[in-house]
Design a protein around this motif. Structure first.
Motif, PDB file in Angstrom:
ATOM      1  N   SER A 173     -33.187  -8.257  17.525  1.00 48.22           N
ATOM      2  CA  SER A 173     -32.747  -7.519  16.343  1.00 48.22           C
ATOM      3  C   SER A 173     -33.875  -6.578  15.971  1.00 48.22           C
ATOM      4  O   SER A 173     -35.035  -6.971  15.900  1.00 48.22           O
ATOM      5  CB  SER A 173     -32.441  -8.513  15.218  1.00 48.22           C
ATOM      6  N   GLY A 174     -33.549  -5.323  15.744  1.00 47.53           N
ATOM      7  CA  GLY A 174     -34.546  -4.352  15.310  1.00 47.53           C
ATOM      8  C   GLY A 174     -35.493  -3.949  16.427  1.00 47.53           C
ATOM      9  O   GLY A 174     -35.194  -4.098  17.612  1.00 47.53           O
TER      10      GLY A 174
ATOM     11  N   LYS B 238     -31.053 -11.429  12.286  1.00 47.54           N
ATOM     12  CA  LYS B 238     -31.118 -10.238  11.431  1.00 47.54           C
ATOM     13  C   LYS B 238     -31.573 -10.645  10.027  1.00 47.54           C
ATOM     14  O   LYS B 238     -32.449 -10.017   9.426  1.00 47.54           O
ATOM     15  CB  LYS B 238     -29.731  -9.601  11.398  1.00 47.54           C
TER      16      LYS B 238
ATOM     17  N   GLN C 148     -27.310 -13.737  16.485  1.00 45.82           N
ATOM     18  CA  GLN C 148     -27.643 -12.352  16.182  1.00 45.82           C
ATOM     19  C   GLN C 148     -27.761 -12.126  14.678  1.00 45.82           C
ATOM     20  O   GLN C 148     -28.768 -11.606  14.187  1.00 45.82           O
ATOM     21  CB  GLN C 148     -26.554 -11.448  16.790  1.00 45.82           C
ATOM     22  N   GLN C 149     -26.748 -12.592  13.925  1.00 44.23           N
ATOM     23  CA  GLN C 149     -26.767 -12.399  12.485  1.00 44.23           C
ATOM     24  C   GLN C 149     -27.884 -13.208  11.829  1.00 44.23           C
ATOM     25  O   GLN C 149     -28.547 -12.744  10.890  1.00 44.23           O
ATOM     26  CB  GLN C 149     -25.428 -12.795  11.851  1.00 44.23           C
TER      27      GLN C 149
END
Ligand code: ADP
Length: 821
Positions: free
Chosen positions: A270-271, A241, A237-238
């Motif tokens: 993400s987003g 991002k 996830q990170q």
């Protein structure tokens, strides 16, 4: 309006060779200009310095740098202008046709410089690519359109030098002057030198830019990498991002394809995201991510073909490429305008896709002329360069090569991380399932083991209880006083207990499997042997009935017989008769006792009848009225009746007493008593009788403690002394003494000098109603029960009694008693 290159007669349109002073100052000037240009590495600064220096050097009114776009159009990116004389063109875009393709090729290949004098309608061309040609400038008439074009920009004179960067026409360095001006060859060469320096500076600046981009990319890769390659767990996830940030996207996602048929796909987002797509129909309809839709692969393939690129990346700019129609529902509701998709591959295996989304942007372009082709004014030479702003809204922003490169780079990091993660997961799953399997196996083994242990313990317990039971059965059968034997349906012996074998006089193994009927020869009470078929046991085997038989005879091995009673019971297994068990008892003793009882009854009735007869006849006579009641005869009859009544009472008392003592109904109250006291008390009781019979009693007392019922022992002693007195002639002595014996008992002796007892009566006189002489009872008033009572009392004390006698000399009655504590 196209610029034409019509070469014509060359004419001198530039100054002659400079003198040496001019050359020196030019050198200094050049040195200064180059220094200034190269002071910065920033392109905008370099270009601004260049135009300023060139304008100062040429002293012209407008010097600009025009940079080409990939499509041939261009933009004025730097300018130095005397706005009093000429308008600024900075920031204006010029379409590709303004500088036609062939002209651009000349600029690149020949490094052609052009000098135009609008007033004289001459254009000078000078190639710097060829050193021979380099010195010469060829003049010809300028294309009227070209002249018009320059005039529209307010220029009467122009100088154009190409700026080439790494075999690419990067741009043009252009000088404009509002009045005709002659350009010297030196000026041309100086401007050429400056253009060359600018090229170098551009190359360096590009290098710097690419280094910066590279550094930024490396930083981005590091940021993403730290999330992807952390040892503990993959932080997709990170990482995603950071990737979206680095690529200036509005959103992004990582789709991880299922590893095998059992596993699921994974989607990390993400987003901003496209929506899920519907697939299937009716009840089977489900929403799936883009990457799972059948059109995904088709799109990838087509896009790659269009882009003529090799995997692993694909771009869709919605302005340029139409998306598969199925995808409208995914993208239409969003602001997404373009996708960059990187195929995540490792070791020829497609692990999934990394996609970055971008929203549309508004692009403003300032054009130097109207794009309206149909405007009739455009058919004529341009009168002025009125600017026109073009605003393009919500346009897809281009993905630059460096962005694609960065995305690819990041994609390979994602791929490696996912591959490693999946590998780790597989190992972990393997380990876990191995551990689980080992655990399961261990548990099963433990359970099986426990079951086994339980079974063994149960079996042992069962065996132990069976053994105990069998042992108990054996004990019971062995200890049983009754004879027990088992028979099968054929009447053969299957089992026999020791008591049975002993009673029949056989070894156990000798009767096994033998027909029991042939061994015992069942006979009637009278000794008549009868057939097996008539036997009650045979009946039991046939019908299952239980038979009680009380009066039969069995025969021993030695041909002797004994009376038996038996019971035969069927042995049944699941309701079927399989044999019989016979329990028998030797009833010889019981028959003797029964006989004795019968005899006793007849004796007692006889004994009772004698005095009763006397009483009855006396009373009958008295009651007949024939005798005077006051006569002596009637008196005599009454005395007989009284004597016989007394005798009857004695008899009954003695019988009852004896029976009570023998049956144990009379409890002996034993205490410690001195033998001497007991003897003295007994003698005292019989003293008067002795005196009457003129018998002297001689006593030798013994002081010893006895454990006795005092009254009963006195009763015994008085009985023995009375008998001694009774059967002794007058003036004789009866001796009474006691001795402590070596075995701890005390022996009493009552000795007389009377008539004695015949040897055959020595034992019997201790039985009931046994007398040596039948007249003894009548003559001496005895009942024949005294000695029997004495024997019972002595036996109840654990002692024994007997008599030693010599006929006509006397008898000695002896008995033993236990000593006290
Ligand atoms: P009883 O004396 O009442 O007849 P006992 O049981 O006391 O009954 O004696 C049984 C018999 O034993 C006597 O009738 C007698 O024949 C014989 N007897 C007992 N004591 C003597 C004795 N001291 N001398 C000789 N005969 C005896």
């Amino acid at each position: 309006m196209t610029q034409h290159n019509n070469f014509s007669n060359s004419q001198p349109e530039y100054s002659a060779q400079p003198n040496s002073r001019e050359i020196d100052s030019l050198g200094i000037l050049l040195h200064r200009m180059i220094n200034r240009i190269r002071q910065s590495l920033e392109l905008s600064v370099i270009l601004s310095a260049t135009v300023a220096e060139v304008r100062a050097f040429l002293n012209t009114e407008r010097v600009k740098i025009y940079q080409f776009e990939a499509d041939g159009s261009g933009e004025v990116v730097a300018e130095s202008v005397d706005q009093q004389k000429l308008p600024s063109l900075l920031g204006q875009h010029f379409p590709a046709e303004d500088i036609p393709q062939e002209m651009r090729e000349l600029y690149l290949k020949e490094r052609q410089r052009t000098i135009v004098n609008v007033a004289s309608r001459k254009i000078g061309m000078s190639s710097s690519a060829n050193s021979e040609k380099g010195a010469k400038i060829h003049f010809r008439a300028v294309d009227p359109c070209h002249a018009e074009y320059l005039m529209a920009m307010g220029a009467q004179s122009s100088l154009v030098v190409p700026i080439v960067d790494a075999d690419r026409l990067w741009g043009l360095l252009v000088s404009h002057h509002s009045v005709p001006r002659i350009v010297t060859k030196n000026e041309l060469e100086v401007v050429q030198l400056i253009a060359d320096q600018t090229s170098v500076a551009i190359a360096q600046s590009n290098l710097l830019e690419s280094t910066r981009v590279q550094a930024q990319q490396e930083a981005a890769i590091n940021r993403v990498g730290q999330f992807l390659h952390s040892m503990t767990q993959m932080q997709l996830q990170q990482a995603l991002k950071q990737t979206v940030l680095a690529l200036q996207g509005s959103g992004g996602r990582v789709y991880i394809a299922p590893q095998n048929l059992e596993s699921e796909s994974q989607l990390v987002v993400s987003g901003e995201q496209p929506l899920l797509l519907a697939t299937g129909e009716g009840n089977g309809q489900s929403l799936i991510p883009l990457e799972k839709h059948p059109s995904w692969q088709v799109w990838l393939k087509n896009t790659l073909q269009v882009n003529r690129v090799v995997l692993p990346w694909a771009i869709a700019d919605f302005d340029l490429h139409s998306l598969p129609s199925d995808w409208d529902s995914a993208f239409k509701p969003t602001k997404i305008k373009s996708i960059l998709t990187i195929k995540l591959e490792y070791r020829q295996k497609t692990l999934g896709y990394l996609s970055i989304f971008r929203q549309g942007i508004d692009i403003e372009t300032i054009w130097a002329k109207r794009p309206d082709r149909d405007d009739p004014r455009n058919q004529f030479p341009r009168q002025s360069f009125e600017i026109w702003r073009e605003l393009q809204q919500n346009k897809a922003r281009q993905w630059t090569n460096s962005e694609i490169e960065l995305a690819q780079n990041l994609g390979s990091h994602f791929a490696i991380a996912i591959y490693q993660y999946q590998l780790y997961q597989q190992i972990h799953t393997l380990n876990t399932s191995l551990e689980l399997k080992v655990q399961e196996k261990t548990e099963k083994l433990q359970q099986a083991n426990q079951k086994l242990v339980q079974e063994i313990s149960d079996r042992l317990k069962t065996r132990a209880s069976l053994e105990r039971l069998s042992h108990q059965n054996k004990l019971i059968l062995n200890s049983a006083g009754e004879g027990i034997y088992g028979l099968n349906l054929q009447g053969e012996t299957t089992f026999v207990n020791p008591a049975a074998a002993k009673m029949l006089g056989y070894q156990i193994d000798k009767v096994q499997n033998q027909p029991m009927h042939e061994i015992v020869n069942h006979s009637t009470a009278e000794g008549m042997v009868y057939s097996w078929q008539e036997n009650p046991i045979y009946q039991t085997l046939q019908t299952g009935e239980v038979h009680y038989v009380t009066n039969e005879i069995f025969w021993r091995k030695d041909k002797s017989s004994f009376p038996v009673e038996y019971v035969s019971t069927p042995i049944k297994e699941k309701g079927q008769i399989v044999g019989a068990v016979v329990i028998f008892k030797d009833i010889t003793e019981r028959q003797i006792i029964d006989r004795m009882k019968d005899e006793f009854v007849s004796v007692v009735s006889h004994e009772l009848r004698t005095p009763l007869t006397s009483i009855r006849s006396s009373i009958t006579l008295l009651s007949s009225g024939r005798i005077d009641l006051k006569s002596s005869k009637s008196q005599r009859l009454l005395e007989i009746a009284v004597d016989n009544s007394n005798r009857l009472v004695r008899l009954i008392n003695d019988i009852l007493d004896l029976e009570r003592i023998k049956s144990g109904k009379v409890t002996m109250f034993k205490e410690n008593h001195n033998a001497a006291d007991v003897i003295t008390d007994a003698v005292e009781i019989v003293q008067s009788i002795a005196e009457k019979a003129k018998i002297n009693i001689s006593v030798t007392p013994l002081s010893v403690q006895l454990w006795i019922d005092r009254d009963r022992i006195i009763q015994t002693l008085t009985n023995l002394i009375s008998n001694a007195i009774k059967f002794s002639p007058p003036n004789t002595v009866v001796t009474l003494d006691a001795h402590l014996q070596s075995d701890g008992t005390v022996r009493f002796q009552v000795k007389d000098c009377g008539r004695g007892i015949p040897p055959e009566n020595l034992e019997t006189i201790f039985d009931r109603f046994q007398q040596v002489d039948a007249s003894d009872s009548r003559d001496r008033g005895g009942t024949g029960l005294g000695l029997a009572i004495c024997r019972s009392i002595v036996q109840q004390h654990g002692g024994h009694i007997w008599v030693e006698s010599v006929l006509d000399q006397g008898s000695t009655f002896c008995f033993t008693l236990p000593t006290g504590h």
